[in-house]
Design a protein around this motif. Sequence first.
Motif, PDB file in Angstrom:
ATOM      1  N   ILE A  41      21.689  68.475  54.079  1.00 54.21           N
ATOM      2  CA  ILE A  41      20.924  69.649  54.492  1.00 54.21           C
ATOM      3  C   ILE A  41      20.315  69.495  55.890  1.00 54.21           C
ATOM      4  N   HIS A  92      25.814  81.641  57.547  1.00 51.56           N
ATOM      5  CA  HIS A  92      26.680  82.496  56.727  1.00 51.56           C
ATOM      6  C   HIS A  92      27.613  83.350  57.597  1.00 51.56           C
ATOM      7  N   ASP A  93      27.090  83.837  58.731  1.00 50.75           N
ATOM      8  CA  ASP A  93      27.941  84.620  59.643  1.00 50.75           C
ATOM      9  C   ASP A  93      29.135  83.821  60.122  1.00 50.75           C
ATOM     10  N   LYS A 115      31.647  75.271  52.497  1.00 56.82           N
ATOM     11  CA  LYS A 115      30.745  75.030  51.375  1.00 56.82           C
ATOM     12  C   LYS A 115      29.356  74.660  51.873  1.00 56.82           C
ATOM     13  N   VAL A 118      27.524  77.630  53.463  1.00 52.73           N
ATOM     14  CA  VAL A 118      27.023  78.601  52.475  1.00 52.73           C
ATOM     15  C   VAL A 118      25.776  78.050  51.786  1.00 52.73           C
ATOM     16  N   LEU A 119      25.873  76.820  51.295  1.00 52.42           N
ATOM     17  CA  LEU A 119      24.778  76.282  50.472  1.00 52.42           C
ATOM     18  C   LEU A 119      23.555  75.907  51.314  1.00 52.42           C
ATOM     19  N   VAL A 120      23.762  75.372  52.498  1.00 52.38           N
ATOM     20  CA  VAL A 120      22.614  75.042  53.347  1.00 52.38           C
ATOM     21  C   VAL A 120      21.937  76.338  53.810  1.00 52.38           C
ATOM     22  N   ASP A 122      21.747  79.031  51.989  1.00 51.05           N
ATOM     23  CA  ASP A 122      20.944  79.404  50.811  1.00 51.05           C
ATOM     24  C   ASP A 122      19.658  78.583  50.747  1.00 51.05           C
ATOM     25  N   TYR A 123      19.799  77.303  51.043  1.00 53.97           N
ATOM     26  CA  TYR A 123      18.623  76.422  51.003  1.00 53.97           C
ATOM     27  C   TYR A 123      17.578  76.871  52.027  1.00 53.97           C
ATOM     28  N   PHE A 125      17.176  79.793  53.300  1.00 55.42           N
ATOM     29  CA  PHE A 125      16.596  81.062  52.874  1.00 55.42           C
ATOM     30  C   PHE A 125      15.500  80.804  51.824  1.00 55.42           C
ATOM     31  N   ALA A 126      15.783  79.909  50.890  1.00 57.05           N
ATOM     32  CA  ALA A 126      14.783  79.569  49.863  1.00 57.05           C
ATOM     33  C   ALA A 126      13.557  78.912  50.510  1.00 57.05           C
ATOM     34  N   ARG A 127      13.785  78.048  51.492  1.00 56.60           N
ATOM     35  CA  ARG A 127      12.672  77.390  52.186  1.00 56.60           C
ATOM     36  C   ARG A 127      11.823  78.408  52.931  1.00 56.60           C
ATOM     37  N   PHE A 129      11.385  81.429  52.140  1.00 54.42           N
ATOM     38  CA  PHE A 129      10.701  82.154  51.086  1.00 54.42           C
ATOM     39  C   PHE A 129       9.448  81.366  50.641  1.00 54.42           C
ATOM     40  N   SER A 148      15.291  91.181  54.704  1.00 55.10           N
ATOM     41  CA  SER A 148      16.419  90.394  54.177  1.00 55.10           C
ATOM     42  C   SER A 148      17.475  91.297  53.562  1.00 55.10           C
TER      43      SER A 148
END
Lengths: 333, 333
Positions: A41, A92-93, A115, A118-120, A122-123, A125-127, A129, A148
Motif C-alpha cells: 500500500i 482507478h483512472d 489489482k 484497484v485495491l490501493v 479502495d484503501y 478512499f477508506a482512509r 473516509f 464522491s
Amino acid sequence: MSLDQTATKPFDRLGALLAPEMAAVNALIRERMASEHAPRIPEVTAHLVEAGGKRLRPMLTLAAARMLGYTGDHHIRLAATVEFIHTATLLHDDVVDESRQRRGRPTANLLWDNKSSVLVGDYLFARSFQLMVETGSLRVLDILANASATIAEGEVLQLSAAQDLRTDESIYLKVIRGKTAALFSAATEVGGVIAGAPEDQVKALFTYGDALGIAFQIVDDLLDYGGASEVIGKNVGDDFRERKLTLPVIRAVTRADAEERAFWSRVIERGDQREGDLEHALELMRRHGTLESTRDTALSWADRAKGALSALPAHEIRDILTDLADYVVARVY
Amino acid sequence: MSLDQTATKPFDRLGALLAPEMAAVNALIRERMASEHAPRIPEVTAHLVEAGGKRLRPMLTLAAARMLGYTGDHHIRLAATVEFIHTATLLHDDVVDESRQRRGRPTANLLWDNKSSVLVGDYLFARSFQLMVETGSLRVLDILANASATIAEGEVLQLSAAQDLRTDESIYLKVIRGKTAALFSAATEVGGVIAGAPEDQVKALFTYGDALGIAFQIVDDLLDYGGASEVIGKNVGDDFRERKLTLPVIRAVTRADAEERAFWSRVIERGDQREGDLEHALELMRRHGTLESTRDTALSWADRAKGALSALPAHEIRDILTDLADYVVARVY
C-alpha cells in the motif's frame, strides 16, 4: 497539469503563504498511507503521491479555511482527505484508461499491476473516509459523500459518452464536473464549512471551486488540441486518438455538414483513424472556430469563479484565488 | 455461498421474521443504485444485486437493530449501506481475481468490462457513504469507515500473501477478517449502535459478527478442499489452482517434511502444477489432519460467536442467531 507558464504563479504565492500547513498535510498523508500489514500500500501510494503533484486541491481547502479565519486543525485533515480521494481516483483512472504514464513516470498499474491499483485506490478512499469522520462534521461528510458519487457517476458517464457523437455539451459538462470540478468545489466548500463561515460564503466557495474546476478541465481539453493558437505542440491529439469527445470536437460535430459528419463518424465512432486525420480534425475545428469558442467558454467560467469571490471578505488569499482563476485560463493564450 | 443444506435453515427463519424490513431494504437498494445520467450503473448493479445473493449482511443489521428494540428506520439505510459495500467489493474482487463467474452467472467484468466494474464499484461505495451520512450517526460512520479500511487492507494483504509459503495463520486471519469478517462485524455492530444499545451489547454484537464471519470464511476455504469428509466434490481445488494459501494448506505446510515442503513450493510458489497434484495435496492434508483441525477451528469460532450472544437480552432473534452460527459450520459435516 502544468501551472508554470507565467511569471505571476499565484499557486506558488499560495504555497508560500500556506507552507507550514501544507507541511502538516504532507506529514499526515505519509502517516495515513502507511499500512502495518500490507507494505504494498505505501509503496504504490508513495509512487504517486510523491511524484510531484501540485497538491492544488488540498491547497484550496487550506486557503478557504484560512481565508474565513479558521484557527483549528481540521482543515489539515480535510486537505489530506481531498488529496487521498484525488489519488484514489487517479489510480482507478489509470486502470480504466490503461494509462502507462502519469506525471512523467510509469503508472502504478504498469509498475505493479491493475489489482494493486484497484485495491490501493479502495484503501485510500477508506482512509480518506476515516479522516473526514475525525473532523466530527456531518456536513463535511455529506459534501464529500456527494462529491464522491458525482465523481464516480461522471467517470461511468464518460465511458458511455466516449466514441458516441450524440454526446452534447450538457453531457460534457456532467463528465467534467465529475472528473474535475466536483472535487475542486468540495475542496473549497469544506474549507468554508469547517471554518463555520456563513451560508452565503460557503455557497460562494462552492461556486468558485466548481467554476475553477470546469475552467481548468476545459483548458486541459483545449490544450490537447494545441490550445487556441495555430501551433501544434508535440503532445497534441491524445484525446483524438482515444476518441474522447471534448468540447472543441463536440462543437465541430454540431456544426458539421454531411461530409464532415462522415469524417467524425469514421474517426471517433468507428475509430478508423489514418495518417493526416488529426490535421484534418484540427482544420475542421479551425474552420468552425471551435478552439476559439472553447477558449471563450473557459474564460467565462474563470469569470464566474472570480465573480463568486466577491461574496467573500477582502483577504490576501482572496486576491490570490482571483489571480489563480486568471492563471488557469492563461495557459491557453 | 449456499445455506440450504439443513432442515433448520435459521437464515430463512430470520428472513420470514424480517420480511417487511427486508422488502424496504430492497426497495431502497433499487432506488439508490439508479443513476439519472449513467444508465450503465443500474445495469451493472442490477446484474449482481438481483442475481439472488442471500442478503446475509443486511439481514444481520436488521436483526441486530430489531433484537435491541429499535423502532426507527435508519436500520433500513444501514442494511442497504452494508449490501452496497458488499456489492462494491464483489465488483472489484472479480476484476482483481479475473473471475468469470459469480453466483452462477457471468461476472460484470466479463459481460461489460473491467472499467465498468471498477467505476460502478466506486459509485456504489459513494452511494453507501451517502446512505450512512443520512443516519446522522458519527459513530456509525466511524465503524463503517474503519471496516472499509480493514476490507481494502485485507485484500491488498491477500495479493502479497498468495503464493508465499511464509504466509502464517496470523496473516491468514487478517486476510479473512478483511475479506469477510470486517463487514459481518460492522453489520451487526451498527445495528446495535443505531438502536442505542448499551456498550457491552454493542461489543457483543461486534464479537458475534466477527466470529461468525471468520467461521464462515474458514468453512468456505475448507469446502474448497471438499470439507473434512473423504469425498471430493466437483468444485474442489479452485483455491489450489489459484495458489491461495488457506488454513488447511498453511497447516500442512507448517507440518511438512523437506520432501513435502518441496512439493508445496513447486505447486504454490512456483505454480508448476501437474496432473495428480491436487490429489497429492489432499493426501498431505489428510496425513497431517489439517482438514479436521481446520474444521475444529471453525467450530471454535462458531462457539465464540454463540458465546458473545449471552451478553444480549433473551429474544427470538437471539435464538436464531445462535442457530445461524451452528448452521454456518454445519456445512462441513
